[in-house]
Design a protein around this motif. Structure first.
Motif, PDB file in Angstrom:
ATOM      1  N   ALA A  46       6.670 -18.951  -9.686  1.00  0.00           N
ATOM      2  CA  ALA A  46       7.285 -19.901  -8.764  1.00  0.00           C
ATOM      3  C   ALA A  46       7.485 -21.251  -9.437  1.00  0.00           C
ATOM      4  CB  ALA A  46       6.427 -20.057  -7.506  1.00  0.00           C
ATOM      5  N   SER A  47       6.498 -21.687 -10.190  1.00  0.00           N
ATOM      6  CA  SER A  47       6.596 -22.965 -10.899  1.00  0.00           C
ATOM      7  C   SER A  47       7.708 -22.928 -11.937  1.00  0.00           C
ATOM      8  CB  SER A  47       5.272 -23.310 -11.576  1.00  0.00           C
ATOM      9  OG  SER A  47       4.295 -23.593 -10.604  1.00  0.00           O
ATOM     10  N   GLU A  48       7.783 -21.818 -12.655  1.00  0.00           N
ATOM     11  CA  GLU A  48       8.825 -21.671 -13.668  1.00  0.00           C
ATOM     12  C   GLU A  48      10.213 -21.631 -13.025  1.00  0.00           C
ATOM     13  OE1 GLU A  48       9.084 -19.174 -17.710  1.00  0.00           O
ATOM     14  OE2 GLU A  48       8.885 -17.939 -15.902  1.00  0.00           O
ATOM     15  N   HIS A  49      10.337 -20.891 -11.928  1.00  0.00           N
ATOM     16  CA  HIS A  49      11.619 -20.770 -11.239  1.00  0.00           C
ATOM     17  C   HIS A  49      12.093 -22.113 -10.702  1.00  0.00           C
ATOM     18  CE1 HIS A  49      14.217 -19.974  -7.727  1.00  0.00           C
ATOM     19  NE2 HIS A  49      14.736 -19.052  -8.539  1.00  0.00           N
ATOM     20  N   ASP A  50      11.177 -22.843 -10.071  1.00  0.00           N
ATOM     21  CA  ASP A  50      11.526 -24.124  -9.441  1.00  0.00           C
ATOM     22  C   ASP A  50      11.431 -25.303 -10.400  1.00  0.00           C
ATOM     23  OD1 ASP A  50      11.835 -22.659  -7.120  1.00  0.00           O
ATOM     24  OD2 ASP A  50       9.830 -23.163  -6.365  1.00  0.00           O
ATOM     25  N   GLN A  51      10.938 -25.054 -11.605  1.00  0.00           N
ATOM     26  CA  GLN A  51      10.697 -26.110 -12.595  1.00  0.00           C
ATOM     27  C   GLN A  51       9.833 -27.224 -11.995  1.00  0.00           C
ATOM     28  OE1 GLN A  51      14.520 -27.235 -14.214  1.00  0.00           O
ATOM     29  NE2 GLN A  51      14.615 -25.370 -15.433  1.00  0.00           N
ATOM     30  N   ASP A  52       8.786 -26.770 -11.305  1.00  0.00           N
ATOM     31  CA  ASP A  52       7.835 -27.668 -10.652  1.00  0.00           C
ATOM     32  C   ASP A  52       6.452 -27.035 -10.767  1.00  0.00           C
ATOM     33  OD1 ASP A  52       6.373 -29.371  -9.015  1.00  0.00           O
ATOM     34  OD2 ASP A  52       7.364 -28.733  -7.163  1.00  0.00           O
TER      35      ASP A  52
END
Length: 76
Positions: A46-52
């Motif tokens: 999720a962090s990688e996908h959202d860049q967050d």
């Protein structure tokens, strides 16, 4: 990598996924480690996908609290 100067264990658990996983792996049964692996992987994706990094950091912090309580039930 720093090493402690004495054989005394540190008072607090390092807040890294590897340190958390080590505490969980010391518990009976594979369920906690499996749940941790699943949740940490999902949070990373999720962090990688959202860049967050927020979902990943929140997941690590939550598991750090659980691992800390397992490591020292009297202090929880």
């Amino acid at each position: 990598m720093p090493t402690p100067s004495s054989g005394v264990a540190p008072d607090s658990l390092p807040c890294t996924p590897a340190a958390i996983r080590a505490v969980l792996a010391a518990q009976p049964g594979p369920e906690l480690v499996q749940r941790f692996d699943h949740e940490i992987d999902a949070a990373f994706e999720a962090s990688e996908h959202d860049q967050d990094l927020t979902p990943f950091v929140h997941t690590v912090r939550r598991w750090w609290g659980e691992a800390s309580a397992l490591r020292d039930p009297a202090g929880a």
